[in-house]
Design a protein around this motif. Structure first.
Motif, PDB file in Angstrom:
ATOM      1  N   ASP A  92      37.881  43.966  45.649  1.00 49.94           N
ATOM      2  CA  ASP A  92      37.464  44.753  45.113  1.00 49.94           C
ATOM      3  C   ASP A  92      38.739  45.729  45.551  1.00 49.94           C
ATOM      4  O   ASP A  92      39.366  46.221  46.552  1.00 49.94           O
ATOM      5  CB  ASP A  92      36.801  46.099  44.839  1.00 49.94           C
ATOM      6  N   LYS A  93      39.458  46.324  44.198  1.00 49.59           N
ATOM      7  CA  LYS A  93      40.778  46.754  44.264  1.00 49.59           C
ATOM      8  C   LYS A  93      40.177  48.818  43.832  1.00 49.59           C
ATOM      9  O   LYS A  93      39.444  48.335  42.646  1.00 49.59           O
ATOM     10  CB  LYS A  93      41.710  45.947  43.320  1.00 49.59           C
ATOM     11  N   ILE A  94      40.661  49.697  44.377  1.00 48.41           N
ATOM     12  CA  ILE A  94      40.060  51.137  43.534  1.00 48.41           C
ATOM     13  C   ILE A  94      41.696  51.364  43.849  1.00 48.41           C
ATOM     14  O   ILE A  94      42.133  51.859  44.971  1.00 48.41           O
ATOM     15  CB  ILE A  94      38.817  50.864  44.362  1.00 48.41           C
ATOM     16  N   TRP A  95      41.507  52.477  42.579  1.00 48.79           N
ATOM     17  CA  TRP A  95      42.519  53.513  42.378  1.00 48.79           C
ATOM     18  C   TRP A  95      42.153  54.760  41.449  1.00 48.79           C
ATOM     19  O   TRP A  95      41.439  53.867  40.653  1.00 48.79           O
ATOM     20  CB  TRP A  95      43.725  52.679  41.498  1.00 48.79           C
ATOM     21  N   GLN A  96      41.985  55.824  42.465  1.00 49.84           N
ATOM     22  CA  GLN A  96      41.286  56.709  42.078  1.00 49.84           C
ATOM     23  C   GLN A  96      42.291  58.155  42.063  1.00 49.84           C
ATOM     24  O   GLN A  96      42.844  58.337  42.353  1.00 49.84           O
ATOM     25  CB  GLN A  96      40.304  57.134  42.533  1.00 49.84           C
ATOM     26  N   THR A 144      43.646  37.981  41.329  1.00 53.44           N
ATOM     27  CA  THR A 144      45.170  39.282  40.894  1.00 53.44           C
ATOM     28  C   THR A 144      45.360  39.966  41.700  1.00 53.44           C
ATOM     29  O   THR A 144      44.660  40.361  42.658  1.00 53.44           O
ATOM     30  CB  THR A 144      44.928  39.748  39.207  1.00 53.44           C
ATOM     31  N   SER A 145      46.854  39.589  42.042  1.00 52.47           N
ATOM     32  CA  SER A 145      47.900  40.808  43.236  1.00 52.47           C
ATOM     33  C   SER A 145      48.100  41.836  42.466  1.00 52.47           C
ATOM     34  O   SER A 145      48.071  43.233  43.205  1.00 52.47           O
ATOM     35  CB  SER A 145      48.666  39.742  44.137  1.00 52.47           C
ATOM     36  N   GLU A 146      48.690  41.647  40.889  1.00 50.98           N
ATOM     37  CA  GLU A 146      48.865  43.202  41.098  1.00 50.98           C
ATOM     38  C   GLU A 146      48.289  44.130  40.115  1.00 50.98           C
ATOM     39  O   GLU A 146      47.069  43.367  39.319  1.00 50.98           O
ATOM     40  CB  GLU A 146      50.326  42.789  39.666  1.00 50.98           C
ATOM     41  N   TRP A 147      49.270  45.117  40.297  1.00 52.80           N
ATOM     42  CA  TRP A 147      48.142  46.585  39.574  1.00 52.80           C
ATOM     43  C   TRP A 147      48.608  46.006  37.907  1.00 52.80           C
ATOM     44  O   TRP A 147      49.381  46.204  37.696  1.00 52.80           O
ATOM     45  CB  TRP A 147      48.057  47.580  40.378  1.00 52.80           C
ATOM     46  N   PRO A 148      47.227  46.743  37.139  1.00 54.84           N
ATOM     47  CA  PRO A 148      48.025  46.806  35.474  1.00 54.84           C
ATOM     48  C   PRO A 148      49.115  47.330  36.023  1.00 54.84           C
ATOM     49  O   PRO A 148      49.386  48.815  36.071  1.00 54.84           O
ATOM     50  CB  PRO A 148      46.305  47.440  35.411  1.00 54.84           C
TER      51      PRO A 148
END
Length: 140
Positions: free
Chosen positions: A34-38, A2-6
């Protein structure tokens, strides 16, 4: 991968900002995908993670107590409401990540209170027991 963020992530970030959290990071982890948004404060952290860029989940940490222990919303939901809405064996879809964002927003005060200094030990003990029971059930 998946390349897009939710969808809804910007609005969720705005909600967290109104609760006093500050943006920490958004990006990919080299080598793992892994993708991280924090977002966090000195007391609590919230992150949206996509393991290998695929399975999205929201995790919460008690930054003031045990900052290295991140709990998925599925465990917090079970602890706070008794519901097992998000079975661990099923990858999260965008719809489910939206439901997780909604859960965090609707139960934010309970989440924060559960990690307050007077409740911290009891919460971590209960979450560890819950995790142990889930793992035992999974391996039967």
């Amino acid at each position: 991968m998946t390349s897009e963020w939710p969808s809804g992530l910007d609005q969720f970030g705005e909600f967290l900002r109104t609760q006093g959290l500050s943006f920490d990071r958004r990006g990919s982890v080299p080598y793992t995908g892994d993708k991280i948004w924090q977002y966090s404060t000195s007391k609590i952290g919230v992150r949206v993670v996509a393991e290998r860029g695929i399975a999205w989940s929201i995790q919460i940490a008690d930054i003031a107590g045990w900052p290295e222990e991140w709990y998925p919303t599925s465990e917090l939901r079970e602890l706070l409401t008794g519901s097992t809405l998000y079975p661990d064996a099923v990858p999260f879809s965008d719809d489910q990540i939206g439901a997780q964002m909604k859960f965090v927003e609707e139960h934010w005060l309970k989440i924060v209170e559960s990690f307050a200094s007077e409740n911290r030990e009891q919460t971590h003990t209960a979450l560890k027991l819950l995790r142990k029971q889930r793992n035992e059930h999974r391996w039967r």
